[in-house]
Design a protein around this motif. Sequence first.
Motif, mmCIF file in Angstrom:
data_model
loop_
_atom_site.group_PDB
_atom_site.id
_atom_site.type_symbol
_atom_site.label_atom_id
_atom_site.label_comp_id
_atom_site.label_asym_id
_atom_site.label_seq_id
_atom_site.Cartn_x
_atom_site.Cartn_y
_atom_site.Cartn_z
ATOM 1 N N LEU A 1 -26.579 -27.081 -17.000
ATOM 2 C CA LEU A 1 -27.614 -26.075 -17.273
ATOM 3 C C LEU A 1 -29.010 -26.678 -17.125
ATOM 4 O O LEU A 1 -29.891 -26.061 -16.528
ATOM 5 N N ILE A 2 -29.198 -27.873 -17.628
ATOM 6 C CA ILE A 2 -30.500 -28.540 -17.498
ATOM 7 C C ILE A 2 -30.824 -28.792 -16.028
ATOM 8 O O ILE A 2 -31.964 -28.615 -15.599
ATOM 9 N N ASP A 3 -29.828 -29.170 -15.250
ATOM 10 C CA ASP A 3 -30.032 -29.433 -13.827
ATOM 11 C C ASP A 3 -30.490 -28.195 -13.064
ATOM 12 O O ASP A 3 -31.138 -28.310 -12.022
ATOM 13 N N THR A 4 -30.182 -27.011 -13.566
ATOM 14 C CA THR A 4 -30.594 -25.787 -12.873
ATOM 15 C C THR A 4 -32.111 -25.643 -12.852
ATOM 16 O O THR A 4 -32.655 -24.972 -11.978
ATOM 17 N N LYS A 5 -32.806 -26.273 -13.793
ATOM 18 C CA LYS A 5 -34.266 -26.168 -13.847
ATOM 19 C C LYS A 5 -34.932 -26.725 -12.597
ATOM 20 O O LYS A 5 -36.026 -26.321 -12.245
ATOM 21 N N SER A 6 -34.253 -27.646 -11.899
ATOM 22 C CA SER A 6 -34.846 -28.228 -10.697
ATOM 23 C C SER A 6 -34.305 -27.606 -9.407
ATOM 24 O O SER A 6 -34.647 -28.058 -8.316
ATOM 25 N N ALA A 7 -33.513 -26.566 -9.527
ATOM 26 C CA ALA A 7 -32.974 -25.880 -8.349
ATOM 27 C C ALA A 7 -34.071 -25.079 -7.652
ATOM 28 O O ALA A 7 -35.109 -24.764 -8.250
#
Length: 89
Positions: A22-28
């Motif tokens: 979920l945190i990684d989605t912030k950089s998508a």
Amino acid sequence: MNEKLVKILTEARHNPNLKQKLIDTKSAKDPMQAFCEVATEAGYPMTVGELFQIGEEYAANLLKSCNGGAVYPIDDWGDCYEDFFAALK
């Protein structure tokens, strides 16, 4: 936050793998779409439209409160997407 986001948040707090996804989605490229895809994969089907609707419903309910509701719309009451990540940290 609505019930579905609370459930995702609860699971993410206990599942480090889901939390990191979920945190990684912030950089998508499209963070909200990526968030919805991860949530759906985790068993919580969600669309970007649903995320916007949650925030709109909250703001609308504040405006129509009969016990001292706001008398004018406020643009910066926040949004459920950012609130989710603030609660996740």
